[in-house]
Scaffold this motif. Structure first.
Motif, PDB file in Angstrom:
ATOM      1  N   SER A 576       0.815  -1.218   0.000  1.00  0.00           N
ATOM      2  CA  SER A 576       0.000   0.000   0.000  1.00  0.00           C
ATOM      3  C   SER A 576       0.843   1.260   0.000  1.00  0.00           C
ATOM      4  CB  SER A 576      -0.928   0.015   1.224  1.00  0.00           C
ATOM      5  OG  SER A 576      -1.837  -1.063   1.175  1.00  0.00           O
ATOM      6  N   ASP A 577       2.173   1.097  -0.032  1.00  0.00           N
ATOM      7  CA  ASP A 577       3.071   2.247   0.021  1.00  0.00           C
ATOM      8  C   ASP A 577       3.615   2.563  -1.364  1.00  0.00           C
ATOM      9  OD1 ASP A 577       2.734   2.204   2.825  1.00  0.00           O
ATOM     10  OD2 ASP A 577       4.320   0.692   3.001  1.00  0.00           O
ATOM     11  N   ASN A 579       7.143   3.667  -3.362  1.00  0.00           N
ATOM     12  CA  ASN A 579       8.586   3.903  -3.420  1.00  0.00           C
ATOM     13  C   ASN A 579       8.877   5.016  -4.411  1.00  0.00           C
ATOM     14  OD1 ASN A 579      10.442   1.486  -2.152  1.00  0.00           O
ATOM     15  ND2 ASN A 579       8.389   0.769  -2.703  1.00  0.00           N
ATOM     16  N   LEU A 592      10.029   6.758   0.822  1.00  0.00           N
ATOM     17  CA  LEU A 592       8.731   6.079   0.788  1.00  0.00           C
ATOM     18  C   LEU A 592       7.629   7.058   1.143  1.00  0.00           C
ATOM     19  CD1 LEU A 592       9.182   2.652   2.647  1.00  0.00           C
ATOM     20  CD2 LEU A 592       8.550   2.951   0.258  1.00  0.00           C
ATOM     21  N   ARG A 593       6.526   6.949   0.424  1.00  0.00           N
ATOM     22  CA  ARG A 593       5.300   7.625   0.842  1.00  0.00           C
ATOM     23  C   ARG A 593       4.408   6.550   1.436  1.00  0.00           C
ATOM     24  NH1 ARG A 593      -0.016   8.677  -0.655  1.00  0.00           N
ATOM     25  NH2 ARG A 593      -0.757  10.828  -0.327  1.00  0.00           N
ATOM     26  N   TRP A 594       4.181   6.636   2.742  1.00  0.00           N
ATOM     27  CA  TRP A 594       3.357   5.637   3.415  1.00  0.00           C
ATOM     28  C   TRP A 594       1.906   5.746   2.963  1.00  0.00           C
ATOM     29  CZ3 TRP A 594       6.740   2.526   5.313  1.00  0.00           C
ATOM     30  CH2 TRP A 594       7.911   2.992   5.905  1.00  0.00           C
ATOM     31  N   ALA A 595       1.150   4.700   3.241  1.00  0.00           N
ATOM     32  CA  ALA A 595      -0.257   4.672   2.832  1.00  0.00           C
ATOM     33  C   ALA A 595      -1.059   5.799   3.458  1.00  0.00           C
ATOM     34  CB  ALA A 595      -0.868   3.316   3.197  1.00  0.00           C
ATOM     35  N   ASN A 596      -0.600   6.313   4.615  1.00  0.00           N
ATOM     36  CA  ASN A 596      -1.333   7.407   5.278  1.00  0.00           C
ATOM     37  C   ASN A 596      -0.982   8.779   4.729  1.00  0.00           C
ATOM     38  OD1 ASN A 596       1.189   7.918   6.326  1.00  0.00           O
ATOM     39  ND2 ASN A 596       0.687   7.311   8.433  1.00  0.00           N
ATOM     40  N   SER A 598       2.076  10.219   4.693  1.00  0.00           N
ATOM     41  CA  SER A 598       3.321  10.786   5.217  1.00  0.00           C
ATOM     42  C   SER A 598       4.509  10.216   4.453  1.00  0.00           C
ATOM     43  CB  SER A 598       3.455  10.492   6.708  1.00  0.00           C
ATOM     44  OG  SER A 598       3.519   9.097   6.945  1.00  0.00           O
ATOM     45  N   TRP A 599       5.654  10.887   4.553  1.00  0.00           N
ATOM     46  CA  TRP A 599       6.843  10.502   3.806  1.00  0.00           C
ATOM     47  C   TRP A 599       7.972  10.108   4.743  1.00  0.00           C
ATOM     48  CZ3 TRP A 599       7.398  10.545  -1.619  1.00  0.00           C
ATOM     49  CH2 TRP A 599       6.302  11.058  -2.331  1.00  0.00           C
ATOM     50  N   GLN A 600       8.731   9.096   4.332  1.00  0.00           N
ATOM     51  CA  GLN A 600       9.946   8.709   5.044  1.00  0.00           C
ATOM     52  C   GLN A 600      11.062   9.673   4.656  1.00  0.00           C
ATOM     53  OE1 GLN A 600      12.420   5.264   3.618  1.00  0.00           O
ATOM     54  NE2 GLN A 600      11.625   4.272   5.481  1.00  0.00           N
ATOM     55  N   SER A 644      10.051  -6.243   0.873  1.00  0.00           N
ATOM     56  CA  SER A 644       8.964  -5.730   1.718  1.00  0.00           C
ATOM     57  C   SER A 644       9.396  -5.513   3.156  1.00  0.00           C
ATOM     58  CB  SER A 644       7.768  -6.691   1.670  1.00  0.00           C
ATOM     59  OG  SER A 644       8.152  -7.987   2.088  1.00  0.00           O
TER      60      SER A 644
END
Length: 672
Positions: A576-577, A579, A592-596, A598-600, A644
């Protein structure tokens, strides 16, 4: 039960050892070697009829005439016509079948290990009789009918399991076509696992010139003690060779390698087969012999047994002729035909033992292309070289198919200036910017054919001008196409039905973004579409939701951290993320852009790929990985993947040696 004195019968006669066979007229003048395919006719049946007055017709090789012995372990019967009256059979393996014609049978006893059924004919009526283990069962004149009965069939089931083969040749097994002994067209051969989905064997095992596709009759392969159906045949038309696709993958046995070095005269090759021996009809484990190469043609080799070694016999067709090379074993050829002197069922007058096999050393490309036809995660690479475009597939074991010239296969579009690709199920979709400045669209199918050759998108969908960038991504079964044309960002969808939407300007709803120099699109888990674009050396991101609404552009640098000016970007879904990897003037980075949403924090990839100078980048989801291809300033392409769990694979280099010209970019995707 009355007791009948058992008369001894010599083992050699019971087994029809070849040295006792009758002469075979005119064998010496034959010029064509017999096929080494097993046809399931009972060996030396004519001699047994003459000597014993019983007819043994066909079988699967696992119920055979034997010297009678006391105790359990054999099927015993008495016949007033047989000479001597007591006839015994041995069952090898858990099951067996034998078609016979033994008149005047009056009692049968099971072997103590199998469930045995006998089919008898009495006064024109056929009856199936259950034969208990180690118990005499009256039939015919001793049974209730009191009439003479003829035994027609013996079937044994539920016997002790055979241990799985082990040792030097776990990848070698058998192929069985139709029902052995029950159907006159049934055949069997030796086969070798060369891929978790494919075995290599003799095409003649499936009949004369078998067609590509599903076998004409039910066929199975037994590898490592496991029997699976054969779903597809991929035969050669120039030699006796076929690759057969298994309906179920075999993951616990290491496939054999196919050699690329031609056999040489006087070379010794080891043959591993399940064919007949001098005394066995259907061995339960592979046996080996050594043959010496005597002559070669462009497609075949001639061999003779080395001193003291056995011939190639019926059932050995398809057997690998193996060599050791650099400490590993590889297939140098595949058995096809043999004179079979000394084999069970071959007349003693036939003393010739030379054989013919088919070469495989020139078929590495065909083997790889055939392997790629099986369903399973694969990476596809589209490599641009000057104005040309080449296609190759990376298989599950890391090996690649040969490169294919895309324009030669899918249509000449006047050269390729840019390309994007996406995998949808088992098909590879390609959108290329041709030398004419138009977008062209094609589909490559799993079987290697082009289900859709290049069509002009400009004339069939929308006539875009001054196209500079293109990216595509699957969303479900649909293909989303993103294009920079005349300085604007456009979007279209090709639905799974084949219908296209007209191209619409994305920046009308996301807000303007001028001077786009790189774009990348990736589907989202919820049916949305991510787009990353480079403008003014900065990466921006927008999201089209499943309903068709767009978010405004957001700066990745503000969300994840800044880098030096960016020249290229690539994005890929992973679960769901999202890259995102980029090439900046000071190196390569990943976030990474998380599913919520937000960004790593962005981080350098130097610890993964080293200090390289990238020129372009591509990304694609491959199963649960996100895979990246980075073209470098020294004309290489590095492949790596983020797993993953957050770890990265060791980079590998895409071999470009077979591609002429100058490398100008590589795009990757994945298919099943």
């Amino acid at each position: 039960m009355r007791i009948v004195r058992r008369l001894a019968w010599p083992l050699g006669a019971a087994l029809a050892i070849p040295v006792m066979a009758a002469p075979m007229p005119a064998a010496a003048v034959d010029t064509a070697l017999p096929s080494a395919v097993e046809g399931f006719a009972y060996p030396d049946a004519a001699k047994i009829l003459a000597d014993r007055h019983i007819t043994l017709k066909t079988g699967d090789g696992h119920i055979t005439l034997a010297e009678c012995a006391s105790g359990a372990g054999q099927i015993h019967l008495f016949s007033r016509q047989a000479a001597p009256e007591e006839v015994c059979f041995k069952v090898s393996g858990p099951t067996g079948y034998l078609a016979v014609e033994i008149p005047k049978v009056y009692t049968i006893r099971g072997d103590g290990e199998h469930t045995v059924k006998a089919i008898v004919s009495t006064d024109g009526n056929t009856t199936t009789i259950d034969v208990p283990k180690d118990v005499w069962t009256a039939v015919g004149e001793s049974g209730s009918s009191r009439n003479a009965s003829t035994l027609l069939e013996l079937t044994a089931t539920d016997g002790p399991a055979v241990p799985s083969p082990s040792g030097d040749f776990p990848a070698v097994g058998t192929v069985t076509v139709d029902q052995p002994g029950r159907n006159p067209n049934a055949k069997a051969c030796t086969a070798t696992l060369v891929d978790r989905n494919w075995v290599l064997t003799a095409a003649s095992c499936f009949g004369d010139k078998p067609a590509a596709g599903a076998p004409a009759a039910k066929s199975t392969a037994t590898i490592g003690g496991r029997t699976v159906d054969i779903a597809e045949l991929a035969p050669r038309t120039d030699r006796d060779l076929v690759m057969a696709r298994l309906a179920i993958t075999v993951n616990d046995i290491t496939p054999a390698s196919v050699g690329v070095t031609a056999p040489t005269a006087a070379e010794n090759l080891r043959v591993a087969g399940y064919g007949r021996t001098a005394t066995e009809w259907a061995p339960l484990k592979a046996h080996t012999t050594t043959h010496t190469v005597s002559a070669l043609t462009t497609t075949t080799i001639d061999t003779t047994p080395a001193v003291g070694q056995a011939p190639i016999c019926q059932g050995d067709a398809g057997a690998p002729l193996l060599r050791n090379k650099n400490g590993a074993t590889e297939i140098a050829a595949v058995a096809s035909r043999s004179w079979q002197g000394g084999c069970l069922g071959t007349p003693a007058t036939e003393t010739r033992t030379n054989a013919t096999g088919v070469r495989v050393d020139d078929l590495a490309g065909w083997v790889q292309q055939t392997r790629a036809k099986a369903v399973g995660w694969k990476t596809q690479a589209l490599v641009r070289s000057d104005n040309n475009l080449y296609f190759a597939t990376r298989l599950y074991d890391g090996s690649w198919t040969p490169y294919e010239d895309v324009q030669a296969a899918a249509g000449n579009i006047g050269g390729v200036r840019a390309v994007a690709t996406a995998g949808i199920n088992t098909s590879t979709h390609i959108v290329a910017l041709g030398g004419d400045g138009h977008l062209h669209y094609a589909i490559r199918d799993l079987d290697g054919g082009w289900g859709q050759k290049f069509v002009d998108v400009n004339t069939t969908v929308s006539d875009l001008g001054n196209i500079s960038q293109v990216s595509v991504s699957p969303v479900g079964g649909d293909l989303h196409v993103v294009v920079v044309a005349d300085g604007f960002l456009f979007h279209s969808v090709r639905y799974s039905t084949g219908q296209w939407t007209s191209f619409k300007v994305v920046t009308d709803v996301t807000g303007p973004l001028n001077g786009i120099t790189s774009i990348s699109a990736a589907g989202a888990a919820d049916g949305g579409l991510h787009i990353a674009a480079v403008s003014g050396g900065t990466v921006y991101h927008t999201l089209r939701n499943a309903g068709g609404g767009w978010s405004t552009w957001g700066s990745v640098a503000e969300a994840a951290g800044a880098t030096a000016p960016v020249t290229a970007v690539a994005i890929s879904r992973q679960n769901s993320d999202l890259n995102l990897a980029l090439i900046a003037s000071d190196g390569q980075y990943h976030t990474l852009r998380w599913a919520n949403g937000s960004w790593q924090p962005i981080a350098s990839l130097s610890s993964v790929i080293g200090n390289i100078t990238g020129t372009s980048i591509s990304a694609a989801p491959v199963d649960t990985d996100a895979q990246f291809a980075i073209a470098t300033s020294d004309n290489k392409v590095l492949l790596t993947a983020r797993h993953s769990d957050g770890t990265w694979s060791t980079p590998e280099t895409l071999d470009l040696a077979a591609i002429p010209g100058n490398h100008t970019g590589t795009m990757i995707t994945s298919t099943l």
